[in-house]
Write an enzyme that holds these catalytic residues in place. Structure first.
Site, PDB file in Angstrom:
ATOM      1  N   CYS A 266       7.233   8.417 -13.573  1.00 54.80           N
ATOM      2  CA  CYS A 266       7.754   8.878 -12.340  1.00 54.80           C
ATOM      3  C   CYS A 266       9.041   8.266 -11.870  1.00 54.80           C
ATOM      4  O   CYS A 266       9.962   9.009 -11.563  1.00 54.80           O
ATOM      5  CB  CYS A 266       6.655   8.437 -11.067  1.00 54.80           C
ATOM      6  SG  CYS A 266       7.397   8.980  -9.334  1.00 54.80           S
TER       7      CYS A 266
ATOM      8  N   CYS B 146      -0.130   7.657  -5.848  1.00 55.58           N
ATOM      9  CA  CYS B 146       0.446   8.478  -4.782  1.00 55.58           C
ATOM     10  C   CYS B 146      -0.703   9.747  -4.552  1.00 55.58           C
ATOM     11  O   CYS B 146      -1.271  10.131  -3.658  1.00 55.58           O
ATOM     12  CB  CYS B 146       1.560   8.979  -4.641  1.00 55.58           C
ATOM     13  SG  CYS B 146       1.869  10.261  -3.487  1.00 55.58           S
TER      14      CYS B 146
END
Length: 375
Positions: A107, A203
């Protein structure tokens, strides 16, 4: 928000605002240093089931409240498509292959320091900034990535795959601070995030049980749990739900002849869909003398014509471990001075020279430590 007016600077900086205290204080500090500051809130996951597992709405509201408080504009951007293509699909493929990936690393490389950086430059920014606990240093014509000053919060492990060119366009204001200082600054200036808890976990999983989340995307394949001697002592619900060194959640019990020592995951036999286990926190097969890594990313080019003595981490928050790294036909091989526990394929090994994070790669295999003689 500062006591004295800062000297204005020409550089325009867009701060990645997560709705947390670290990015909030980063924006404030840059304002105090005279930068032209704006914020940007990234949405990297589309909640398609009607629930807000990632608390995206709350995070956006907190980011907006901070930007309003310090008087800067907040942009929003949706990178969910890029996240799915470049991070999440890889995450699923790794689990399907029996490995344990770390999506935060990808990410950072693909979203926060690529998609976000490109978007910020398109908006006219000169630099981006994030709330990561790392530092940067310009030396000998290149930009180095350094550990954060707070050893308890250092996040260089997660940024090791970001290139020096991207680091050169990035600022890390809280990297020079310790966490209590960051919270104190936020509280002093009345920022809404001053007492907000740090986010934990991945997340897109949020508060859900990890096994429940994975089942939505990968079919479970139950199989046997075996000792290394080949005795079947239980059943697992899927190899992807287990990782090397795991103790909890194995469901092994009632084996009178086995004694009281807890069971640990020692390995996975992918061909037979078998989970291999052994007893004892110090089981010899939990320890490795060396590992082989691939998919290596260097922050800056690294000279490896001959074996080089470095330090390494095989997991986040591990203390640096002495090793010798060499490039081989199969990949990059790191041989450690001391036994390394639970070296896990799919996780990252990250290499350091002092405080400088050189880069790292994905662990492919680990070599067992021979306790009977010389390693």
């Amino acid at each position: 928000m500062s006591e004295s007016a800062p000297t204005p600077r020409r550089e325009r900086v867009i701060v990645g605002m997560s709705g947390g205290v670290d990015s909030s204080v980063s924006a404030l500090l840059l304002l105090q240093q005279g930068y032209q500051v704006e914020g940007l809130f990234m949405k990297n996951w589309d909640e398609d089931d009607g629930t807000e597992y990632c608390t995206a709405r709350e995070d956006l509201a907190d980011a907006q409240a901070v930007c309003d408080r310090i008087g800067i504009k907040l942009h929003t951007a949706n990178f969910a498509a890029e996240y799915w293509d470049n991070v999440f699909e890889h995450f699923l493929a790794e689990y399907k292959a029996g490995r344990t990936p770390n999506p935060d690393i990808l990410c950072n490389r693909e979203i926060k320091f690529k998609a976000f950086l490109d978007y910020a430059l398109m908006l006219g920014a000169d630099l981006i900034a994030t709330g990561h606990y790392v530092r940067r240093r310009d030396r000998d014509g290149r930009t180095e990535l350094l550990k954060g000053l707070d050893p308890n919060k250092d996040q260089s492990y997660f940024l090791h795959a970001v290139g020096g060119e991207q680091i050169a366009r990035s600022l890390f204001p809280v990297g020079e601070l310790e966490k209590p200082e960051v919270r104190a600054i936020a509280e002093k200036h009345g920022l809404a995030t001053a007492k907000k808890k740090d986010s934990t976990g991945i997340c897109f999983i949020g508060e859900r049980r990890f096994t429940d989340f994975l089942k939505q995307y990968l079919p479970a394949q139950p199989g046997d749990i075996e000792t290394i001697e080949g005795k079947v002592i239980g059943r697992h619900s899927g190899l992807m739900y287990h990782t090397i060194g795991q103790r909890q959640g194995l469901g092994i019990g009632g084996l009178k002849e086995a004694g009281d020592d807890p069971w640990y995951v020692l390995g996975k036999d992918l061909q037979r869909n078998v989970l291999l286990v052994g007893q004892g926190n110090d089981h010899p097969l939990l320890f490795s003398r060396a590992l082989l890594a691939s998919r290596i990313y260097w922050v800056n080019p690294v000279e490896l014509e001959r074996p080089r003595r470095l330090r390494a981490k095989v997991r986040y928050r591990q203390s640096d471990q002495d090793c010798v790294l060499e490039k081989t036909a199969e990949g990059y091989r790191a041989v450690f001075d001391e036994p390394q526990r639970a070296v896990t394929p799919g996780q990252s090994v990250v290499f350091y020279d002092g405080d400088v994070c050189l880069g790292g790669g994905v662990i492919e295999t680990a070599e067992a430590w021979d306790f009977g003689g010389r390693p």
